[in-house]
Scaffold this motif. Sequence first.
Motif, mmCIF file in Angstrom:
data_model
loop_
_atom_site.group_PDB
_atom_site.id
_atom_site.type_symbol
_atom_site.label_atom_id
_atom_site.label_comp_id
_atom_site.label_asym_id
_atom_site.label_seq_id
_atom_site.Cartn_x
_atom_site.Cartn_y
_atom_site.Cartn_z
ATOM 1 N N LEU A 102 46.431 58.094 -28.377
ATOM 2 C CA LEU A 102 47.073 58.415 -27.107
ATOM 3 C C LEU A 102 46.650 57.497 -25.969
ATOM 4 O O LEU A 102 47.084 57.686 -24.839
ATOM 5 C CB LEU A 102 46.760 59.866 -26.717
ATOM 6 N N SER A 103 45.794 56.553 -26.233
ATOM 7 C CA SER A 103 45.298 55.662 -25.177
ATOM 8 C C SER A 103 44.655 56.453 -24.048
ATOM 9 O O SER A 103 44.838 56.152 -22.862
ATOM 10 C CB SER A 103 46.445 54.794 -24.625
ATOM 11 N N LEU A 104 43.908 57.498 -24.406
ATOM 12 C CA LEU A 104 43.170 58.260 -23.404
ATOM 13 C C LEU A 104 42.137 57.361 -22.742
ATOM 14 O O LEU A 104 41.479 56.561 -23.401
ATOM 15 C CB LEU A 104 42.469 59.453 -24.059
ATOM 16 N N LYS A 105 41.988 57.498 -21.439
ATOM 17 C CA LYS A 105 41.040 56.653 -20.715
ATOM 18 C C LYS A 105 40.299 57.488 -19.685
ATOM 19 O O LYS A 105 40.713 58.601 -19.335
ATOM 20 C CB LYS A 105 41.770 55.498 -20.042
ATOM 21 N N HIS A 106 39.192 56.951 -19.198
ATOM 22 C CA HIS A 106 38.411 57.642 -18.181
ATOM 23 C C HIS A 106 39.268 57.884 -16.944
ATOM 24 O O HIS A 106 40.015 57.013 -16.503
ATOM 25 C CB HIS A 106 37.176 56.823 -17.809
ATOM 26 N N GLY A 107 39.154 59.083 -16.398
ATOM 27 C CA GLY A 107 39.955 59.462 -15.247
ATOM 28 C C GLY A 107 41.196 60.243 -15.607
ATOM 29 O O GLY A 107 41.811 60.872 -14.737
ATOM 30 N N ASP A 108 41.605 60.221 -16.874
ATOM 31 C CA ASP A 108 42.764 61.009 -17.301
ATOM 32 C C ASP A 108 42.453 62.498 -17.190
ATOM 33 O O ASP A 108 41.324 62.938 -17.442
ATOM 34 C CB ASP A 108 43.133 60.695 -18.756
ATOM 35 N N THR A 109 43.466 63.270 -16.825
ATOM 36 C CA THR A 109 43.336 64.725 -16.834
ATOM 37 C C THR A 109 44.042 65.270 -18.066
ATOM 38 O O THR A 109 45.144 64.833 -18.411
ATOM 39 C CB THR A 109 43.932 65.354 -15.568
ATOM 40 N N LEU A 127 38.435 63.343 -17.983
ATOM 41 C CA LEU A 127 37.528 62.551 -18.811
ATOM 42 C C LEU A 127 36.696 61.665 -17.896
ATOM 43 O O LEU A 127 37.238 60.828 -17.170
ATOM 44 C CB LEU A 127 38.310 61.687 -19.798
ATOM 45 N N VAL A 128 35.390 61.875 -17.904
ATOM 46 C CA VAL A 128 34.498 61.070 -17.070
ATOM 47 C C VAL A 128 33.552 60.306 -17.978
ATOM 48 O O VAL A 128 33.162 60.793 -19.047
ATOM 49 C CB VAL A 128 33.708 61.949 -16.075
ATOM 50 N N PRO A 139 31.352 58.450 -25.507
ATOM 51 C CA PRO A 139 31.508 57.645 -24.289
ATOM 52 C C PRO A 139 32.065 58.430 -23.108
ATOM 53 O O PRO A 139 32.336 57.846 -22.070
ATOM 54 C CB PRO A 139 32.495 56.561 -24.736
ATOM 55 N N TYR A 140 32.264 59.718 -23.258
ATOM 56 C CA TYR A 140 32.893 60.495 -22.200
ATOM 57 C C TYR A 140 32.271 61.886 -22.114
ATOM 58 O O TYR A 140 31.627 62.373 -23.038
ATOM 59 C CB TYR A 140 34.396 60.647 -22.470
ATOM 60 N N HIS A 141 32.445 62.512 -20.942
ATOM 61 C CA HIS A 141 32.182 63.934 -20.740
ATOM 62 C C HIS A 141 33.510 64.606 -20.412
ATOM 63 O O HIS A 141 34.463 63.955 -19.977
ATOM 64 C CB HIS A 141 31.259 64.180 -19.536
ATOM 65 N N LEU A 142 33.538 65.925 -20.543
ATOM 66 C CA LEU A 142 34.654 66.712 -20.040
ATOM 67 C C LEU A 142 34.205 67.410 -18.761
ATOM 68 O O LEU A 142 33.218 68.142 -18.757
ATOM 69 C CB LEU A 142 35.091 67.764 -21.066
ATOM 70 N N TRP A 310 47.911 64.485 -19.846
ATOM 71 C CA TRP A 310 48.183 64.901 -21.219
ATOM 72 C C TRP A 310 48.108 66.418 -21.304
ATOM 73 O O TRP A 310 47.311 67.045 -20.606
ATOM 74 C CB TRP A 310 47.166 64.296 -22.200
ATOM 75 N N VAL A 311 48.926 67.001 -22.162
ATOM 76 C CA VAL A 311 48.861 68.432 -22.457
ATOM 77 C C VAL A 311 48.632 68.581 -23.954
ATOM 78 O O VAL A 311 49.417 68.079 -24.770
ATOM 79 C CB VAL A 311 50.144 69.173 -22.037
ATOM 80 N N LEU A 312 47.534 69.240 -24.308
ATOM 81 C CA LEU A 312 47.166 69.443 -25.707
ATOM 82 C C LEU A 312 47.242 70.930 -26.028
ATOM 83 O O LEU A 312 46.828 71.762 -25.223
ATOM 84 C CB LEU A 312 45.747 68.931 -25.976
ATOM 85 N N ALA A 313 47.766 71.256 -27.200
ATOM 86 C CA ALA A 313 47.880 72.653 -27.624
ATOM 87 C C ALA A 313 47.080 72.859 -28.897
ATOM 88 O O ALA A 313 47.118 72.035 -29.816
ATOM 89 C CB ALA A 313 49.340 73.034 -27.849
#
Length: 509
Positions: A102-109, A127-128, A139-142, A310-313
Amino acid sequence: MASGTRIQQHGLIVAYDFGTSYSGVAAKALSPDPLVLTDFPYQAAYSPYPKMPTLSLYQLPPGGSDPEGTGIIPSPQSQQLELLHEPEAAAIAMVRELKPYLSLKHGDTVLVIDLGGGTADITLHELVPNLDADGGGAPYHLKEVACRRAELAGSTFVDDRFEAWLEGRLGLEPDGFGAWKASSPRDRLKLMRAWEEQKRIFGEGWELRDCKVQLPDTLWKLLPAHTRRDLSSASASRAAAACTDDPPGWCDADYAVVGDDDEEESGDDDEPYVYIKADTMVEEMFEPVVDTIAWALRPVLAWDGGRADWVLASGGFSASPYVMQRLREEVACVLADKDIVTVPNPGAAVLKGAALFGDNLQLVAARISTLAYGVEMSCKYRRGMPGKPFISNITGARLVDHCFQQFVKRDHLVVVDETVEHTFSTTRQYQDSVTFNLFCTTDNSQRYTSQPGMRRLASLVLDLPPPHGPHERHLQASFRFGTAEIQVTAVDTESGKSVTTSLEFVAGV
């Protein structure tokens, strides 16, 4: 704490998801991916779902009469036990699994909708970057960025509405359906399995088709003769003609039962069916539950002007085509040209995420407090305050009990391991103990623990060692906010004596 540290310390991380209807187990050792258990005793009828009925999972092994008896943890207060909210666990697993695609990156909600058997849980995370991540760390926190929501709107509520609808149309005596369920548990399970098959496919391809559910023979034989005769005659014949595998339409009735009025024992293929119109499925069974989920979603979607990358179910109920289509309509305002994303096995997401979190507690960086937390105290009396005032024999001040000292407000962002402290003083000479009553509320404006909506969570008693004199003693109380627990500590600053308790970081609504 880098990933692998807890594995190296304990050897094995075990995650449990105790659900309303289904529960499961996952484990993580040195391999990067958790192993979700799928082979349970007596599970054949439920395969390939990665869980089994909760009542079965709750059975203790021979000789086990309490949690300690199972040998899982030394005691309920053990530091080896960690708690995590379900949608956070689902977010951890799904972000990890979907990040490469999904090409998730830092700063994405990331909006997570976890739909289980009993509840619908909704969270919004950012994603921080994990600045302390080493070669093995994530590499990230929630970081939670909106107040999470939890509603009683899981799949079992659709099941309940089906049973209520069915009971109202079979013409049984009062409590007759309930008596049948109590006396024929196997046949009731058979009925609900047949219903589950229809519930899971309803709305596939956004085509709302009428459906049929097979009735156990024991239930059919309980129906009054006139009911069976009426339902098996003209209206039932019209329904049978309309309810083919590819029905062109439906008869005037919203349901019909088709079966053989013969009292002889019949095989499964001869058992009658109840036919249900698509409109009835929508209006009486699905929509009341989906409306509750949508109602819970809206305030989260409104955060920061309505932004979600992004919306995840996740959760077993997210496998429902009808539910997912309705949720797509609800989140269309924030997703633009994107779709809700799920994983091939959404029912296992919470288990996987919990196991990953058990290995690396840094995966959750901060969360929004859904409640205001604090302690009960005495404060200076002012006219109009509730309660009877008294005079402190230390300071001579006029005081009143049941005041609420807030430590954290509702909707406040709390960083994991953040500590909030306040200092208090004794109010009586020669005082030998102090009781801290811990309270929470959904209303930030409340100032007294006697107000409606205040909930006492626990009491913490601090014994004050000698010397007991006429002077004030200063006490320090602190709330340390962990990943899913609050550690409350009270300290006598004169002697250094302290007492500590832990509270669940309650998920409010």
